[in-house]
Every structure is written in C-alpha cells, then in structure tokens.
Write a protein that holds these residues in place. Structure first.
Motif, PDB file in Angstrom:
ATOM      1  N   LYS A 160     -17.590  23.145  42.578  1.00  0.00           N
ATOM      2  CA  LYS A 160     -16.756  24.349  42.572  1.00  0.00           C
ATOM      3  C   LYS A 160     -16.535  24.774  44.021  1.00  0.00           C
ATOM      4  CE  LYS A 160     -16.708  29.110  40.940  1.00  0.00           C
ATOM      5  NZ  LYS A 160     -17.212  30.026  39.915  1.00  0.00           N
ATOM      6  N   ILE A 161     -15.281  25.096  44.363  1.00  0.00           N
ATOM      7  CA  ILE A 161     -14.971  25.612  45.697  1.00  0.00           C
ATOM      8  C   ILE A 161     -14.349  26.992  45.530  1.00  0.00           C
ATOM      9  CG2 ILE A 161     -13.629  25.330  47.817  1.00  0.00           C
ATOM     10  CD1 ILE A 161     -13.786  22.324  47.458  1.00  0.00           C
ATOM     11  N   VAL A 162     -14.933  27.956  46.221  1.00  0.00           N
ATOM     12  CA  VAL A 162     -14.434  29.329  46.224  1.00  0.00           C
ATOM     13  C   VAL A 162     -13.939  29.610  47.635  1.00  0.00           C
ATOM     14  CG1 VAL A 162     -15.024  31.765  45.881  1.00  0.00           C
ATOM     15  CG2 VAL A 162     -16.158  30.001  44.499  1.00  0.00           C
ATOM     16  N   ARG A 163     -12.683  30.010  47.765  1.00  0.00           N
ATOM     17  CA  ARG A 163     -12.100  30.286  49.081  1.00  0.00           C
ATOM     18  C   ARG A 163     -11.780  31.756  49.229  1.00  0.00           C
ATOM     19  NH1 ARG A 163      -7.974  26.249  51.560  1.00  0.00           N
ATOM     20  NH2 ARG A 163      -9.622  25.414  52.847  1.00  0.00           N
TER      21      ARG A 163
ATOM     22  N   PHE B 170     -18.636  27.879  49.190  1.00  0.00           N
ATOM     23  CA  PHE B 170     -17.926  29.120  49.485  1.00  0.00           C
ATOM     24  C   PHE B 170     -17.323  28.983  50.873  1.00  0.00           C
ATOM     25  CE2 PHE B 170     -20.764  30.444  46.167  1.00  0.00           C
ATOM     26  CZ  PHE B 170     -20.056  31.400  45.465  1.00  0.00           C
ATOM     27  N   GLN B 171     -16.005  29.007  50.983  1.00  0.00           N
ATOM     28  CA  GLN B 171     -15.324  28.897  52.267  1.00  0.00           C
ATOM     29  C   GLN B 171     -14.834  30.292  52.652  1.00  0.00           C
ATOM     30  OE1 GLN B 171     -12.569  25.559  51.458  1.00  0.00           O
ATOM     31  NE2 GLN B 171     -13.949  24.346  52.741  1.00  0.00           N
ATOM     32  N   PHE B 172     -15.686  31.002  53.394  1.00  0.00           N
ATOM     33  CA  PHE B 172     -15.453  32.407  53.695  1.00  0.00           C
ATOM     34  C   PHE B 172     -14.193  32.674  54.500  1.00  0.00           C
ATOM     35  CE2 PHE B 172     -19.826  32.592  52.412  1.00  0.00           C
ATOM     36  CZ  PHE B 172     -19.956  33.839  51.839  1.00  0.00           C
ATOM     37  N   LEU B 173     -13.871  31.822  55.448  1.00  0.00           N
ATOM     38  CA  LEU B 173     -12.740  32.093  56.343  1.00  0.00           C
ATOM     39  C   LEU B 173     -11.623  31.066  56.191  1.00  0.00           C
ATOM     40  CD1 LEU B 173     -14.778  33.212  59.473  1.00  0.00           C
ATOM     41  CD2 LEU B 173     -13.617  34.666  57.799  1.00  0.00           C
ATOM     42  N   LYS B 174     -11.490  30.531  55.006  1.00  0.00           N
ATOM     43  CA  LYS B 174     -10.406  29.604  54.719  1.00  0.00           C
ATOM     44  C   LYS B 174      -9.541  30.259  53.643  1.00  0.00           C
ATOM     45  CE  LYS B 174     -12.360  25.916  57.002  1.00  0.00           C
ATOM     46  NZ  LYS B 174     -13.741  25.724  56.900  1.00  0.00           N
ATOM     47  N   ASP B 175      -8.273  30.361  53.901  1.00  0.00           N
ATOM     48  CA  ASP B 175      -7.337  31.058  53.017  1.00  0.00           C
ATOM     49  C   ASP B 175      -7.088  30.254  51.752  1.00  0.00           C
ATOM     50  OD1 ASP B 175      -5.043  32.247  51.817  1.00  0.00           O
ATOM     51  OD2 ASP B 175      -4.336  32.943  53.767  1.00  0.00           O
ATOM     52  N   GLU B 176      -7.254  30.896  50.595  1.00  0.00           N
ATOM     53  CA  GLU B 176      -7.061  30.226  49.315  1.00  0.00           C
ATOM     54  C   GLU B 176      -5.638  29.708  49.123  1.00  0.00           C
ATOM     55  OE1 GLU B 176      -7.985  33.110  46.297  1.00  0.00           O
ATOM     56  OE2 GLU B 176      -6.339  34.427  46.861  1.00  0.00           O
ATOM     57  N   LYS B 177      -4.684  30.235  49.892  1.00  0.00           N
ATOM     58  CA  LYS B 177      -3.285  29.815  49.754  1.00  0.00           C
ATOM     59  C   LYS B 177      -2.956  28.587  50.605  1.00  0.00           C
ATOM     60  CE  LYS B 177      -2.002  34.576  49.014  1.00  0.00           C
ATOM     61  NZ  LYS B 177      -2.121  35.697  49.887  1.00  0.00           N
ATOM     62  N   VAL B 178      -3.868  28.207  51.480  1.00  0.00           N
ATOM     63  CA  VAL B 178      -3.622  27.084  52.380  1.00  0.00           C
ATOM     64  C   VAL B 178      -4.392  25.864  51.874  1.00  0.00           C
ATOM     65  CG1 VAL B 178      -3.839  26.253  54.754  1.00  0.00           C
ATOM     66  CG2 VAL B 178      -3.316  28.664  54.324  1.00  0.00           C
ATOM     67  N   GLY B 179      -3.691  24.777  51.656  1.00  0.00           N
ATOM     68  CA  GLY B 179      -4.313  23.571  51.132  1.00  0.00           C
ATOM     69  C   GLY B 179      -5.166  22.844  52.162  1.00  0.00           C
TER      70      GLY B 179
ATOM     71  N   ASN C  32     -13.269  41.298  51.299  1.00  0.00           N
ATOM     72  CA  ASN C  32     -13.255  39.989  50.667  1.00  0.00           C
ATOM     73  C   ASN C  32     -14.536  39.217  50.959  1.00  0.00           C
ATOM     74  OD1 ASN C  32     -11.998  36.817  51.126  1.00  0.00           O
ATOM     75  ND2 ASN C  32     -11.819  37.818  49.144  1.00  0.00           N
ATOM     76  N   ILE C  33     -14.990  39.255  52.211  1.00  0.00           N
ATOM     77  CA  ILE C  33     -16.211  38.551  52.601  1.00  0.00           C
ATOM     78  C   ILE C  33     -17.413  39.123  51.855  1.00  0.00           C
ATOM     79  CG2 ILE C  33     -17.819  38.189  54.521  1.00  0.00           C
ATOM     80  CD1 ILE C  33     -15.277  37.834  56.314  1.00  0.00           C
ATOM     81  N   LYS C  34     -17.498  40.435  51.768  1.00  0.00           N
ATOM     82  CA  LYS C  34     -18.614  41.066  51.046  1.00  0.00           C
ATOM     83  C   LYS C  34     -18.576  40.707  49.565  1.00  0.00           C
ATOM     84  CE  LYS C  34     -19.471  44.737  54.293  1.00  0.00           C
ATOM     85  NZ  LYS C  34     -19.433  46.142  54.617  1.00  0.00           N
ATOM     86  N   SER C  35     -17.391  40.669  48.983  1.00  0.00           N
ATOM     87  CA  SER C  35     -17.247  40.282  47.587  1.00  0.00           C
ATOM     88  C   SER C  35     -17.699  38.834  47.380  1.00  0.00           C
ATOM     89  CB  SER C  35     -15.794  40.464  47.152  1.00  0.00           C
ATOM     90  OG  SER C  35     -15.596  39.942  45.871  1.00  0.00           O
ATOM     91  N   MET C  36     -17.293  37.956  48.284  1.00  0.00           N
ATOM     92  CA  MET C  36     -17.701  36.551  48.179  1.00  0.00           C
ATOM     93  C   MET C  36     -19.209  36.417  48.328  1.00  0.00           C
ATOM     94  SD  MET C  36     -14.720  34.393  50.129  1.00  0.00           S
ATOM     95  CE  MET C  36     -15.529  32.824  49.855  1.00  0.00           C
ATOM     96  N   PHE C  37     -19.804  37.182  49.249  1.00  0.00           N
ATOM     97  CA  PHE C  37     -21.241  37.113  49.444  1.00  0.00           C
ATOM     98  C   PHE C  37     -21.966  37.541  48.158  1.00  0.00           C
ATOM     99  CE2 PHE C  37     -25.390  38.618  51.005  1.00  0.00           C
ATOM    100  CZ  PHE C  37     -25.816  37.457  51.634  1.00  0.00           C
TER     101      PHE C  37
END
Length: 177
Positions: A62-65, A38-47, A85-90
């Motif tokens: 599996k990587i979740v951004r 889980f990459q909490f502070l990495k934007d899913e749109k940025v490679g 978003n962070i709470k949802s990821m957590f």
C-alpha cells in the motif's frame, strides 16, 4: 511476519534515500512480507514509477501519498494545508502500525517533515515506543534529527559527491521518480 522489527534511517544530502527504502520494500515483498509506504512530501496527483509497480503487488503493498510536495518544489502552496496533511498522514501511520497489518512501514521524507517543523521530534520518539516488536520502520529524508538517529538500529547517510542537477539535468521519469 518478522520476529524482530528494527528502526532504519536513510538520511543525508545524496540521492538514494527513497530508492534504498523502495529496494528494501521490494526485498520484503519477495519474502512474503506486507509493506506500507507513506510518502509525506510526494503529491498524490503526480505519477511516479513506484506507483505503477505497486499495482503488481496490490495485495501486499500500500502506498499513501500526501496532497502536495515540499514548499521548495511547489511555490505559492499553502504551508498550513501541508502541515495539516502531514499531521493527518502521521496519525494514519500510527493507526496502521498498531494494526500490525504490515510488516514493513516506510515513512518517506519524514526527516524533512521533522526538521522543517511539520512534525515534532518527540511525536516520532513516542511512535518508536509504541512500535510493535515485529514491525520494521524505515524513515527517509535529509536532516534526520540527532534524537531520531540515537534511537535507530541502523543509520545510513547518503553523501552528495556529484549530482546531475548541478549540470542542469532535470529529474527523469523512471530514475528520479
């Protein structure tokens, strides 16, 4: 499957926290373990390089951004949406951890999320209590709270001694991301 999963922390101001966690993920994959990052502070749109590599391990990795980076890197972004978003990821982390589908779960930059007030430290302590015995957790990011360090089995602090940013060298693809 691991017999005993531990809690590892990679913290400090030096470069290498995420890199160390990704190295551990690569080692785990090579031993037949399943990994979720889980990459909490990495934007899913940025490679980034790890996303490209993950395609080669798609059955076991599996990587979740997140939806955006930290406010210090994304001026003008909405902190409320970042917090949600962070709470949802957590919550996803808790669900995945309890599913026991993955042997190693990496919470990249979660220490920053705690120290910046996006996640309460007691929620992370509760997560530790609910962790299945055979799941390994790795938490990365600066400013790991004392309460988290106390509960961890392994803590490594990356010390900043010298960094290329000081000389105006920007982040480079394949090295910093």
């Amino acid at each position: 499957m691991l017999k005993q999963g531990l809690i590892q922390i990679y913290t400090g101001y030096g470069k290498g926290k995420t890199t160390a966690a990704l190295g551990q993920a690569l080692r785990a994959l090579g031993s037949g373990l399943k990994v979720c990052i889980f990459q909490f502070l990495k934007d899913e749109k940025v490679g980034s390089g790890e996303l490209i590599s993950a395609e080669k391990f798609k059955e076991a990795l599996k990587i979740v951004r997140g939806k955006q980076t930290h406010p210090c890197f994304s001026k003008g972004k909405d902190n409320l949406s970042l917090c949600e978003n962070i709470k949802s990821m957590f919550n996803q982390v808790l669900k995945i951890m309890k599913s026991r589908k993955y042997d190693l779960i990496i919470l990249d930059e979660i220490n920053n999320c705690i120290s910046d007030g996006f996640i309460e430290v007691n929620k992370v302590i509760e997560m530790f209590k609910e962790k299945p015995k055979n799941v390994e957790l790795i938490l990365t990011g600066r400013n790991a709270p004392y309460e988290i360090i106390e509960k961890a089995d392994l803590v490594t602090e990356m010390a900043l001694i010298k960094h290329p940013f000081s000389n105006g060298i920007k982040a480079r693809g394949g090295i910093e991301y």
